[in-house]
Write a protein that holds these residues in place. Sequence first.
Motif, PDB file in Angstrom:
ATOM      1  N   LEU A 271      49.694  33.535  36.329  1.00 35.74           N
ATOM      2  CA  LEU A 271      48.397  34.626  36.948  1.00 35.74           C
ATOM      3  C   LEU A 271      49.231  35.623  37.326  1.00 35.74           C
ATOM      4  CD1 LEU A 271      46.288  34.751  39.466  1.00 35.74           C
ATOM      5  CD2 LEU A 271      47.341  33.009  41.038  1.00 35.74           C
ATOM      6  N   VAL A 272      49.194  36.710  37.856  1.00 38.38           N
ATOM      7  CA  VAL A 272      48.911  38.401  37.743  1.00 38.38           C
ATOM      8  C   VAL A 272      48.165  39.110  38.964  1.00 38.38           C
ATOM      9  CG1 VAL A 272      49.638  40.168  37.630  1.00 38.38           C
ATOM     10  CG2 VAL A 272      50.895  37.837  35.940  1.00 38.38           C
ATOM     11  N   ARG A 273      48.267  38.959  40.329  1.00 34.98           N
ATOM     12  CA  ARG A 273      47.280  39.621  40.850  1.00 34.98           C
ATOM     13  C   ARG A 273      47.321  41.193  40.828  1.00 34.98           C
ATOM     14  NH1 ARG A 273      49.521  35.827  44.724  1.00 34.98           N
ATOM     15  NH2 ARG A 273      47.199  34.517  45.480  1.00 34.98           N
ATOM     16  N   ARG A 274      46.396  41.904  40.684  1.00 30.92           N
ATOM     17  CA  ARG A 274      46.381  43.639  41.042  1.00 30.92           C
ATOM     18  C   ARG A 274      46.589  44.019  42.133  1.00 30.92           C
ATOM     19  NH1 ARG A 274      44.415  46.914  37.235  1.00 30.92           N
ATOM     20  NH2 ARG A 274      43.421  49.283  37.968  1.00 30.92           N
ATOM     21  N   PRO A 275      47.722  44.857  42.694  1.00 29.46           N
ATOM     22  CA  PRO A 275      47.300  45.097  44.076  1.00 29.46           C
ATOM     23  C   PRO A 275      46.497  46.283  43.860  1.00 29.46           C
ATOM     24  CG  PRO A 275      50.090  45.998  42.129  1.00 29.46           C
ATOM     25  CD  PRO A 275      48.618  44.766  41.483  1.00 29.46           C
ATOM     26  N   GLY A 276      46.207  46.094  45.296  1.00 29.21           N
ATOM     27  CA  GLY A 276      45.143  46.780  46.015  1.00 29.21           C
ATOM     28  C   GLY A 276      43.403  46.565  45.483  1.00 29.21           C
ATOM     29  N   SER A 277      43.721  45.369  45.037  1.00 31.99           N
ATOM     30  CA  SER A 277      42.433  45.158  44.809  1.00 31.99           C
ATOM     31  C   SER A 277      42.104  43.107  45.144  1.00 31.99           C
ATOM     32  CB  SER A 277      41.945  44.958  43.308  1.00 31.99           C
ATOM     33  OG  SER A 277      42.067  44.200  42.506  1.00 31.99           O
ATOM     34  N   ASP A 278      40.978  42.959  44.907  1.00 32.84           N
ATOM     35  CA  ASP A 278      41.134  41.649  45.072  1.00 32.84           C
ATOM     36  C   ASP A 278      41.147  40.719  43.881  1.00 32.84           C
ATOM     37  OD1 ASP A 278      38.389  42.151  44.119  1.00 32.84           O
ATOM     38  OD2 ASP A 278      37.303  40.851  45.910  1.00 32.84           O
ATOM     39  N   LEU A 279      41.226  41.925  42.556  1.00 34.55           N
ATOM     40  CA  LEU A 279      40.988  41.033  40.842  1.00 34.55           C
ATOM     41  C   LEU A 279      42.492  40.300  40.945  1.00 34.55           C
ATOM     42  CD1 LEU A 279      39.193  43.865  39.609  1.00 34.55           C
ATOM     43  CD2 LEU A 279      38.671  41.332  40.716  1.00 34.55           C
ATOM     44  N   ALA A 280      42.720  39.402  39.742  1.00 36.84           N
ATOM     45  CA  ALA A 280      44.442  39.042  39.312  1.00 36.84           C
ATOM     46  C   ALA A 280      43.687  38.800  37.984  1.00 36.84           C
ATOM     47  CB  ALA A 280      44.459  37.836  40.343  1.00 36.84           C
ATOM     48  N   TYR A 281      44.293  38.494  37.481  1.00 33.12           N
ATOM     49  CA  TYR A 281      45.114  37.549  35.436  1.00 33.12           C
ATOM     50  C   TYR A 281      45.125  36.732  35.910  1.00 33.12           C
ATOM     51  CZ  TYR A 281      43.884  42.931  36.146  1.00 33.12           C
ATOM     52  OH  TYR A 281      42.566  44.191  36.033  1.00 33.12           O
ATOM     53  N   VAL A 282      44.263  35.665  34.523  1.00 32.03           N
ATOM     54  CA  VAL A 282      45.080  34.751  34.267  1.00 32.03           C
ATOM     55  C   VAL A 282      45.157  34.204  32.720  1.00 32.03           C
ATOM     56  CG1 VAL A 282      44.665  31.918  34.350  1.00 32.03           C
ATOM     57  CG2 VAL A 282      44.319  33.634  36.591  1.00 32.03           C
ATOM     58  N   VAL A 283      46.279  34.081  32.341  1.00 30.44           N
ATOM     59  CA  VAL A 283      46.845  33.522  31.407  1.00 30.44           C
ATOM     60  C   VAL A 283      46.013  32.457  30.334  1.00 30.44           C
ATOM     61  CG1 VAL A 283      48.221  33.238  29.326  1.00 30.44           C
ATOM     62  CG2 VAL A 283      48.587  35.416  30.855  1.00 30.44           C
ATOM     63  N   GLY A 284      45.365  32.037  29.516  1.00 30.99           N
ATOM     64  CA  GLY A 284      44.750  30.434  28.749  1.00 30.99           C
ATOM     65  C   GLY A 284      45.643  30.559  27.564  1.00 30.99           C
ATOM     66  N   GLU A 285      46.900  29.829  27.886  1.00 30.75           N
ATOM     67  CA  GLU A 285      47.425  29.652  26.535  1.00 30.75           C
ATOM     68  C   GLU A 285      46.665  28.746  25.937  1.00 30.75           C
ATOM     69  OE1 GLU A 285      51.390  27.367  26.043  1.00 30.75           O
ATOM     70  OE2 GLU A 285      51.140  27.879  27.992  1.00 30.75           O
ATOM     71  N   VAL A 286      46.333  27.386  26.368  1.00 27.86           N
ATOM     72  CA  VAL A 286      45.553  27.265  25.304  1.00 27.86           C
ATOM     73  C   VAL A 286      44.548  27.419  24.247  1.00 27.86           C
ATOM     74  CG1 VAL A 286      44.105  24.661  25.313  1.00 27.86           C
ATOM     75  CG2 VAL A 286      46.433  24.863  26.715  1.00 27.86           C
ATOM     76  N   ALA A 287      43.232  27.932  25.305  1.00 24.36           N
ATOM     77  CA  ALA A 287      41.983  28.901  24.640  1.00 24.36           C
ATOM     78  C   ALA A 287      42.766  29.921  24.161  1.00 24.36           C
ATOM     79  CB  ALA A 287      40.694  29.206  25.702  1.00 24.36           C
ATOM     80  N   GLY A 288      43.818  31.040  24.448  1.00 25.36           N
ATOM     81  CA  GLY A 288      43.924  31.843  23.537  1.00 25.36           C
ATOM     82  C   GLY A 288      43.337  33.204  24.197  1.00 25.36           C
ATOM     83  N   THR A 289      43.297  33.046  25.521  1.00 29.12           N
ATOM     84  CA  THR A 289      42.454  34.231  26.125  1.00 29.12           C
ATOM     85  C   THR A 289      43.160  34.701  27.881  1.00 29.12           C
ATOM     86  OG1 THR A 289      41.222  32.231  27.250  1.00 29.12           O
ATOM     87  CG2 THR A 289      40.277  32.813  25.551  1.00 29.12           C
ATOM     88  N   LEU A 290      41.824  35.971  28.020  1.00 29.49           N
ATOM     89  CA  LEU A 290      42.897  36.877  29.026  1.00 29.49           C
ATOM     90  C   LEU A 290      41.529  36.231  30.360  1.00 29.49           C
ATOM     91  CD1 LEU A 290      44.227  38.719  31.228  1.00 29.49           C
ATOM     92  CD2 LEU A 290      43.266  40.474  29.271  1.00 29.49           C
ATOM     93  N   VAL A 291      41.910  35.745  31.366  1.00 24.63           N
ATOM     94  CA  VAL A 291      40.383  35.152  32.464  1.00 24.63           C
ATOM     95  C   VAL A 291      41.158  36.333  33.693  1.00 24.63           C
ATOM     96  CG1 VAL A 291      39.268  33.570  33.823  1.00 24.63           C
ATOM     97  CG2 VAL A 291      40.363  32.915  31.712  1.00 24.63           C
ATOM     98  N   VAL A 292      39.816  36.808  33.989  1.00 23.57           N
ATOM     99  CA  VAL A 292      39.760  37.827  34.652  1.00 23.57           C
ATOM    100  C   VAL A 292      39.325  36.995  36.164  1.00 23.57           C
ATOM    101  CG1 VAL A 292      39.348  39.837  36.532  1.00 23.57           C
ATOM    102  CG2 VAL A 292      39.176  40.279  34.026  1.00 23.57           C
ATOM    103  N   VAL A 293      40.394  36.873  37.300  1.00 18.52           N
ATOM    104  CA  VAL A 293      39.470  36.071  38.607  1.00 18.52           C
ATOM    105  C   VAL A 293      39.208  37.080  39.824  1.00 18.52           C
ATOM    106  CG1 VAL A 293      40.455  34.026  37.469  1.00 18.52           C
ATOM    107  CG2 VAL A 293      41.426  35.384  38.950  1.00 18.52           C
TER     108      VAL A 293
END
Length: 331
Positions: free
Chosen positions: A189-211
Amino acid sequence: MDVWVGSYTSATGGNGVGISTFRRTPGGGLAPDRSLELASPSWLTAHPTVPVVYATNELTDGTITTVSGDLEVLGTISADGADPCHLTITGDTRFLLCSNYSSGSLSVFALAEDGTVTGQTDLVQHEGSGPHAERQEAAHVHMSAERDRIVSVVDLGTDEIRSYTLADNGELAPLAVSAMPPGTGPRQLVRRPGSDLAYVVGEVAGTLVVVRENPLGTFTPVTTVSATKEPYVEGPKGPNWVAHLELRGDRLYLSNRNPDCVTEFDVSDTEPVALADHPSGAFPRHFAIAGDTVYVAAQRDDAIVAFPLGGGEPVRYPTGTPTFVLDFRSA
């Protein structure tokens, strides 16, 4: 400045020596320097103000080793869990958080001002499973991220991010549980500075999830995209086990194992747009961006693979079973 490389050693079926260091040349190349024999130091975290590095010894009886900037062992403690795989230092530098993958737990340790680990203050144990029978048969804590004494713990096995409040005495109290899409297998999980968005690596699904994080410690999925630009069809190598994530302004980079690339995204909008899949050696587990160069731990190539930020011809630097690359300027 130094580049430190952690590796899998014979203790876990690898052929690395432990920690190897390289000197960066003016053109971004790497010159071998020193090494320290250590059992499978798979993750390295540098203290932000003291010249020490903490290493997870990814073993069944996991340990954490403190190493000086001169590459000397200062001490080793039990991780109180199996296969520790990630370390986080809290923003106030008072605590070290250790993710124990196989035992599905998070350990908390107090830090002195000189970086010494003074003792364990808490342990939280996760329970549960996910729909992927092989990878999600139980809880698998893969990392933690801390902000304003809120500790968010990413669990690959349960498809959850569990958040806790961290008290002054180092104890954790449950705050929130956020569900990711079933089968995601969240790894980082990595947060985007200055916003309420963050990014999650989906290792099993092979995806990038924006939260979206609102309130602090509670994460709601917004959109999910493929972790690579070019479609990946599972073949003899296996599925795409997505690994590491780095954010640099409006550019996001993540490593894809088996597709064997670091994918660059434009994240200037909520929907990430994949720009390029940069070749990065076999099974790119972790990478670091130093200056204008990306240094990738190509685990199954026994090499650090370096390429210019934005793309370019990769260069290989041999080293045994690398798992982590640390730009020691951060210390």
